[in-house]
Design a protein around this motif. Structure first.
Motif, PDB file in Angstrom:
ATOM      1  N   ARG A 145      -1.347   0.331  -5.059  1.00 32.73           N
ATOM      2  CA  ARG A 145      -2.620  -0.298  -4.641  1.00 32.73           C
ATOM      3  C   ARG A 145      -2.644  -0.599  -3.140  1.00 32.73           C
ATOM      4  O   ARG A 145      -3.659  -1.040  -2.618  1.00 32.73           O
ATOM      5  CB  ARG A 145      -2.832  -1.592  -5.428  1.00 32.73           C
ATOM      6  N   LYS A 146      -1.550  -0.413  -2.472  1.00 33.44           N
ATOM      7  CA  LYS A 146      -1.395  -0.705  -1.045  1.00 33.44           C
ATOM      8  C   LYS A 146      -1.761  -2.163  -0.714  1.00 33.44           C
ATOM      9  O   LYS A 146      -2.639  -2.436   0.108  1.00 33.44           O
ATOM     10  CB  LYS A 146      -2.227   0.272  -0.200  1.00 33.44           C
ATOM     11  N   VAL A 147      -1.091  -3.062  -1.424  1.00 34.71           N
ATOM     12  CA  VAL A 147      -1.274  -4.491  -1.129  1.00 34.71           C
ATOM     13  C   VAL A 147       0.096  -5.183  -1.076  1.00 34.71           C
ATOM     14  O   VAL A 147       1.048  -4.755  -1.732  1.00 34.71           O
ATOM     15  CB  VAL A 147      -2.142  -5.246  -2.169  1.00 34.71           C
ATOM     16  N   VAL A 148       0.138  -6.262  -0.293  1.00 33.67           N
ATOM     17  CA  VAL A 148       1.341  -7.086  -0.236  1.00 33.67           C
ATOM     18  C   VAL A 148       0.967  -8.443  -0.795  1.00 33.67           C
ATOM     19  O   VAL A 148      -0.066  -9.015  -0.420  1.00 33.67           O
ATOM     20  CB  VAL A 148       1.803  -7.294   1.227  1.00 33.67           C
ATOM     21  N   LYS A 149       1.805  -8.952  -1.691  1.00 32.26           N
ATOM     22  CA  LYS A 149       1.546 -10.288  -2.197  1.00 32.26           C
ATOM     23  C   LYS A 149       2.298 -11.262  -1.295  1.00 32.26           C
ATOM     24  O   LYS A 149       3.482 -11.058  -1.009  1.00 32.26           O
ATOM     25  CB  LYS A 149       2.048 -10.399  -3.633  1.00 32.26           C
ATOM     26  N   ILE A 150       1.610 -12.305  -0.826  1.00 31.56           N
ATOM     27  CA  ILE A 150       2.296 -13.263   0.050  1.00 31.56           C
ATOM     28  C   ILE A 150       2.222 -14.679  -0.517  1.00 31.56           C
ATOM     29  O   ILE A 150       1.237 -15.047  -1.160  1.00 31.56           O
ATOM     30  CB  ILE A 150       1.778 -13.222   1.506  1.00 31.56           C
ATOM     31  N   VAL A 151       3.286 -15.442  -0.278  1.00 30.39           N
ATOM     32  CA  VAL A 151       3.364 -16.792  -0.814  1.00 30.39           C
ATOM     33  C   VAL A 151       3.640 -17.757   0.330  1.00 30.39           C
ATOM     34  O   VAL A 151       4.584 -17.566   1.082  1.00 30.39           O
ATOM     35  CB  VAL A 151       4.544 -16.903  -1.814  1.00 30.39           C
ATOM     36  N   ASP A 152       2.776 -18.759   0.439  1.00 23.79           N
ATOM     37  CA  ASP A 152       3.040 -19.800   1.423  1.00 23.79           C
ATOM     38  C   ASP A 152       3.734 -20.922   0.677  1.00 23.79           C
ATOM     39  O   ASP A 152       3.095 -21.726   0.006  1.00 23.79           O
ATOM     40  CB  ASP A 152       1.716 -20.288   2.037  1.00 23.79           C
ATOM     41  N   ASN A 153       5.040 -20.913   0.784  1.00 20.14           N
ATOM     42  CA  ASN A 153       5.803 -21.906   0.061  1.00 20.14           C
ATOM     43  C   ASN A 153       5.745 -23.221   0.819  1.00 20.14           C
ATOM     44  O   ASN A 153       6.386 -23.380   1.848  1.00 20.14           O
ATOM     45  CB  ASN A 153       7.242 -21.418  -0.082  1.00 20.14           C
ATOM     46  N   ALA A 154       4.971 -24.154   0.291  1.00 21.37           N
ATOM     47  CA  ALA A 154       4.670 -25.377   1.041  1.00 21.37           C
ATOM     48  C   ALA A 154       5.835 -26.349   1.115  1.00 21.37           C
ATOM     49  O   ALA A 154       5.776 -27.322   1.848  1.00 21.37           O
ATOM     50  CB  ALA A 154       3.470 -26.055   0.433  1.00 21.37           C
ATOM     51  N   ASP A 155       6.897 -26.089   0.406  1.00 24.22           N
ATOM     52  CA  ASP A 155       8.060 -26.987   0.413  1.00 24.22           C
ATOM     53  C   ASP A 155       8.472 -27.327   1.829  1.00 24.22           C
ATOM     54  O   ASP A 155       8.669 -26.441   2.648  1.00 24.22           O
ATOM     55  CB  ASP A 155       9.239 -26.302  -0.270  1.00 24.22           C
ATOM     56  N   GLY A 156       8.595 -28.588   2.103  1.00 23.19           N
ATOM     57  CA  GLY A 156       9.076 -28.982   3.419  1.00 23.19           C
ATOM     58  C   GLY A 156       8.013 -28.909   4.486  1.00 23.19           C
ATOM     59  O   GLY A 156       8.269 -29.171   5.643  1.00 23.19           O
ATOM     60  N   ALA A 163       0.974 -30.547   0.033  1.00 21.57           N
ATOM     61  CA  ALA A 163       0.366 -29.208   0.056  1.00 21.57           C
ATOM     62  C   ALA A 163       0.907 -28.377  -1.108  1.00 21.57           C
ATOM     63  O   ALA A 163       2.061 -28.521  -1.492  1.00 21.57           O
ATOM     64  CB  ALA A 163       0.680 -28.524   1.373  1.00 21.57           C
ATOM     65  N   LYS A 164       0.038 -27.518  -1.630  1.00 19.72           N
ATOM     66  CA  LYS A 164       0.462 -26.718  -2.777  1.00 19.72           C
ATOM     67  C   LYS A 164       0.910 -25.347  -2.300  1.00 19.72           C
ATOM     68  O   LYS A 164       0.498 -24.872  -1.259  1.00 19.72           O
ATOM     69  CB  LYS A 164      -0.713 -26.546  -3.735  1.00 19.72           C
ATOM     70  N   THR A 165       1.727 -24.728  -3.131  1.00 19.33           N
ATOM     71  CA  THR A 165       2.125 -23.365  -2.827  1.00 19.33           C
ATOM     72  C   THR A 165       0.885 -22.472  -2.951  1.00 19.33           C
ATOM     73  O   THR A 165       0.163 -22.545  -3.930  1.00 19.33           O
ATOM     74  CB  THR A 165       3.182 -22.903  -3.844  1.00 19.33           C
ATOM     75  N   ALA A 166       0.629 -21.687  -1.924  1.00 25.08           N
ATOM     76  CA  ALA A 166      -0.546 -20.814  -1.983  1.00 25.08           C
ATOM     77  C   ALA A 166      -0.078 -19.370  -2.094  1.00 25.08           C
ATOM     78  O   ALA A 166       0.917 -18.980  -1.476  1.00 25.08           O
ATOM     79  CB  ALA A 166      -1.362 -20.997  -0.718  1.00 25.08           C
ATOM     80  N   GLU A 167      -0.809 -18.593  -2.892  1.00 25.47           N
ATOM     81  CA  GLU A 167      -0.419 -17.207  -3.076  1.00 25.47           C
ATOM     82  C   GLU A 167      -1.652 -16.343  -2.899  1.00 25.47           C
ATOM     83  O   GLU A 167      -2.723 -16.697  -3.358  1.00 25.47           O
ATOM     84  CB  GLU A 167       0.124 -17.056  -4.497  1.00 25.47           C
ATOM     85  N   THR A 168      -1.517 -15.231  -2.211  1.00 22.74           N
ATOM     86  CA  THR A 168      -2.662 -14.350  -2.044  1.00 22.74           C
ATOM     87  C   THR A 168      -2.184 -12.918  -1.795  1.00 22.74           C
ATOM     88  O   THR A 168      -0.982 -12.665  -1.725  1.00 22.74           O
ATOM     89  CB  THR A 168      -3.575 -14.853  -0.889  1.00 22.74           C
ATOM     90  N   GLU A 169      -3.151 -12.005  -1.681  1.00 24.35           N
ATOM     91  CA  GLU A 169      -2.779 -10.604  -1.457  1.00 24.35           C
ATOM     92  C   GLU A 169      -3.384 -10.113  -0.144  1.00 24.35           C
ATOM     93  O   GLU A 169      -4.480 -10.533   0.237  1.00 24.35           O
ATOM     94  CB  GLU A 169      -3.330  -9.732  -2.584  1.00 24.35           C
ATOM     95  N   ILE A 170      -2.670  -9.214   0.530  1.00 25.05           N
ATOM     96  CA  ILE A 170      -3.214  -8.605   1.751  1.00 25.05           C
ATOM     97  C   ILE A 170      -3.199  -7.098   1.566  1.00 25.05           C
ATOM     98  O   ILE A 170      -2.128  -6.515   1.342  1.00 25.05           O
ATOM     99  CB  ILE A 170      -2.367  -8.922   2.989  1.00 25.05           C
ATOM    100  N   PRO A 171      -4.354  -6.451   1.649  1.00 21.64           N
ATOM    101  CA  PRO A 171      -4.358  -4.984   1.586  1.00 21.64           C
ATOM    102  C   PRO A 171      -3.910  -4.397   2.919  1.00 21.64           C
ATOM    103  O   PRO A 171      -4.149  -4.994   3.966  1.00 21.64           O
ATOM    104  CB  PRO A 171      -5.828  -4.641   1.323  1.00 21.64           C
ATOM    105  N   ASP A 225       2.864   5.758   4.160  1.00 24.29           N
ATOM    106  CA  ASP A 225       2.367   4.654   4.985  1.00 24.29           C
ATOM    107  C   ASP A 225       3.207   3.376   4.925  1.00 24.29           C
ATOM    108  O   ASP A 225       2.701   2.292   5.195  1.00 24.29           O
ATOM    109  CB  ASP A 225       0.904   4.320   4.620  1.00 24.29           C
ATOM    110  N   ILE A 226       4.483   3.510   4.523  1.00 19.58           N
ATOM    111  CA  ILE A 226       5.377   2.342   4.605  1.00 19.58           C
ATOM    112  C   ILE A 226       6.577   2.728   5.464  1.00 19.58           C
ATOM    113  O   ILE A 226       7.224   3.747   5.218  1.00 19.58           O
ATOM    114  CB  ILE A 226       5.884   1.876   3.217  1.00 19.58           C
ATOM    115  N   TRP A 227       6.839   1.891   6.476  1.00 20.08           N
ATOM    116  CA  TRP A 227       7.991   2.104   7.350  1.00 20.08           C
ATOM    117  C   TRP A 227       8.927   0.893   7.200  1.00 20.08           C
ATOM    118  O   TRP A 227       8.473  -0.183   6.799  1.00 20.08           O
ATOM    119  CB  TRP A 227       7.555   2.186   8.813  1.00 20.08           C
ATOM    120  N   ALA A 228      10.209   1.084   7.493  1.00  9.64           N
ATOM    121  CA  ALA A 228      11.131  -0.064   7.458  1.00  9.64           C
ATOM    122  C   ALA A 228      12.013  -0.037   8.695  1.00  9.64           C
ATOM    123  O   ALA A 228      12.385   1.030   9.182  1.00  9.64           O
ATOM    124  CB  ALA A 228      11.977  -0.031   6.193  1.00  9.64           C
ATOM    125  N   VAL A 229      12.310  -1.238   9.199  1.00 10.52           N
ATOM    126  CA  VAL A 229      13.160  -1.364  10.399  1.00 10.52           C
ATOM    127  C   VAL A 229      14.221  -2.442  10.180  1.00 10.52           C
ATOM    128  O   VAL A 229      14.046  -3.345   9.363  1.00 10.52           O
ATOM    129  CB  VAL A 229      12.335  -1.759  11.655  1.00 10.52           C
TER     130      VAL A 229
END
Ligand code: FAD
Ligand code: NAD
Length: 479
Positions: free
Chosen positions: A94-105, A110-118, A327-331
């Motif tokens: 699907r060409k998306v990355v799931k990201i999590v804003d781990n609010a700990d600390g 604040a709550k943990t937020a989760e979303t997707e980025i295409p 379309d995915i590169w790694a470094v």
């Protein structure tokens, strides 16, 4: 009104994971106006890792080797979005990355937020985790040395051990345990840390708390027959001799098998080949046995059939494209390109990708223009001879742009600090190698790392820290 910069629908979205050596090498050199660039990293700063061991004793203050990602991105021509979050998974279909804003600390409540980025293009530069090889007790009882938080914790714990060892009525046995600092892993991280620790005691603790300083001991445990396996034989010998002169107890061919709250248990291979169990009590244990995969990388490896045999990271081709994907590169440390996991490699890979992406954008622009001119030729608009010449010249340029050579690492040499103002350097010299160790090499090491610092601000701060420590000693207050 929504003040946020909106993505340009005419441009591709380039998502960059991480703000380490690889990703920042890319961001520094990328023409950001060609893409909608989004950076995702749980760390909102770049960390100059080569000087991290010096932060464990307060020789250098940690903020001197950090550069905020916001400052780095502010200098870019087109705005770049930054999200402080961790990428938890990549979906290459699907060409998306799931990201999590781990609010700990972070902000309380604040709550943990989760979303997707295409994404249209994705660069993975998430680095690596600390390897523990599943050895029981490692995670619970040791400190690692990879991030700023690790260095701060070690700094605190060193003083913990010192203050507790000097407490009234402490038994001799407990003093010896508290004052034994055990380092597991004789790679550059372990050796540099052992050297810094020895300096701290010689230069500061001895003067400040003389009554316990003679009990101070560093034990360096390495499973292989020698330390610094990636250096030349001559420098390995020099390093081991110097460490011994510094009273660092090097235990070679000794593999740690278990860690408990106050001791490590290791297996020693003796000269006659027989094995012996050894128990080493410690006050502080620093674990530096190299790299392991991050969960997001392990997860992605499981989704790509072509990567089923990859154990050490994402196998990439000579253009750093993750094999078996589009379309995915790694470094950097999370990529397997046939080079050692070092800052030098990561940064050169990032710079290479920037050039590649800048070229790709130019290619698209040229191809678009050629198409436009060709259709005007077909419609017989304007001066056709002039248009034909322009097309020809554009095609020539296009061929040159498209001819991107594959990534090739250029090794500038290996350097490591080994304590008592000595360093070792293995530097390529014409067609051979130049190996040097000692005090002059130490000056070379300092000037090389000073010049490699990310910004002038970092450079000034590091220099001031060195001067400050020389003039007043390290700050031993325990925060
Ligand atoms: P890193 O620099 O580790 O960066 C990874 C980035 O990804 C970080 O910003 C991290 O926060 C982020 N990240 C992590 N998880 C996620 C996620 N799930 N999603 C998004 N982002 C994520 N090399 C040398 O060449 N010379 C040296 O002198 C040297 N000294 C070193 C000293 C120490 C103490 C250490 C630990 C390493 C040293 N190295 C040195 C090795 C060098 O630091 C690494 O090879 C280099 O950092 C690798 O770069 P990287 O970009 O792959 O990863
Ligand atoms: P490393 O992989 O270089 O060394 C780890 C060492 O731990 C190995 O020698 C291994 O034999 C040993 N080991 C593993 N398990 C063990 C066990 N159970 N008991 C005892 N010993 C054990 O790791 P590092 O030093 O963290 O370095 C990681 C990467 O970063 C390397 O590529 C290194 O070159 C780079 N680095 C470079 C510098 C520098 O250039 N100055 C400094 C730090 C790190």
């Amino acid at each position: 009104p929504n003040e946020q910069v909106q993505p340009d629908p005419a441009k591709k979205t380039l998502v960059v994971l991480g703000t380490g050596w690889g990703s920042v090498g890319l961001l520094k050199n990328l023409d950001t106006e060609n893409y909608n660039v989004i950076v995702v990293s749980p760390r909102n700063y770049f960390l100059f890792t080569p000087l991290l061991p010096s932060c464990t004793t307060g020789l250098i203050e940690h903020r001197s080797i950090m550069e905020p990602v916001r400052t780095i991105l502010r200098h870019k021509k087109a705005a770049v979005k930054y999200y402080e979050a961790e990428a938890s998974s990549v979906d290459p279909e699907r060409k998306v990355v799931k990201i999590v804003d781990n609010a700990d600390g972070k902000t309380k409540g604040a709550k943990t937020a989760e979303t997707e980025i295409p994404y249209d293009m994705l660069v993975i530069g998430v680095g690596a985790e600390n390897a523990t090889f599943g050895i029981p007790g490692v995670r619970e009882n040791s400190c690692f040395l990879k991030e700023i938080g690790d260095a701060q914790l070690i700094r605190k714990k060193i003083m913990d051990c010192v203050e507790r060892a000097s407490f009234k009525g402490q038994t001799q046995e407990e003093i010896d345990r508290l004052m034994n600092f055990v380092v597991v892993g004789g790679g550059p991280t372990g050796v540099e840390f052992a050297g810094e620790l020895r300096d701290f005691f010689e230069e500061d603790i001895k003067q400040l708390i003389p009554e316990i300083s003679h009990r101070f001991k560093v034990t360096l445990i390495e499973a292989l027959p020698n330390v610094l396996p990636s250096f030349s034989k001559q420098l390995i010998e020099y390093t081991e001799n110097t460490l011994r002169e510094e009273n660092i107890d090097i235990k070679l061919k000794t593999m740690v098998k278990r860690v408990t709250e106050g001791a490590v248990e290791a297996e020693v291979v003796k000269a006659d080949g027989t094995k012996e169990l050894l128990k080493v009590p410690y006050g502080l244990l620093v674990w530096a046995t190299g790299n392991a995969l991050r969960p997001v990388v392990r997860d992605l490896l499981g989704k790509i059939p072509a990567q089923k045999d990859s154990r050490r990271g994402l196998a990439v081709n000579e253009y750093l494209v993750v094999q078996g994907t589009r379309d995915i590169w790694a470094v950097g440390d999370c990529a397997v390109a046939g080079y050692a996991p070092t800052a030098q490699v990561a940064s050169q890979e990032g710079t290479f990708l920037a050039r590649l992406f800048n070229n790709m954008a130019k290619t698209d622009a040229h191809e678009g223009r050629i198409k436009e001119l060709s259709s005007s030729l077909n419609l017989k608009q304007g001066n056709s001879a002039e248009v034909a010449t322009e097309i020809e010249s554009l095609e020539k340029q296009l061929r040159r742009i498209k001819d991107v050579k594959p990534f090739k690492y250029s090794h500038q040499g290996s350097l490591a600090y080994i304590g008592s103002e000595k360093a070792v350097a293995d530097v390529p010299w014409f067609n051979g190698n130049f190996a040097a160790g000692g005090s002059l090499t130490f000056l070379f090491w300092r000037s090389a790392y000073l010049s490699m610092c990310f910004s002038s601000r970092n450079r000034v701060l590091v220099l001031l820290d060195w001067l400050k420590s020389k003039a007043f000693g390290r700050d031993v207050s325990r925060e």
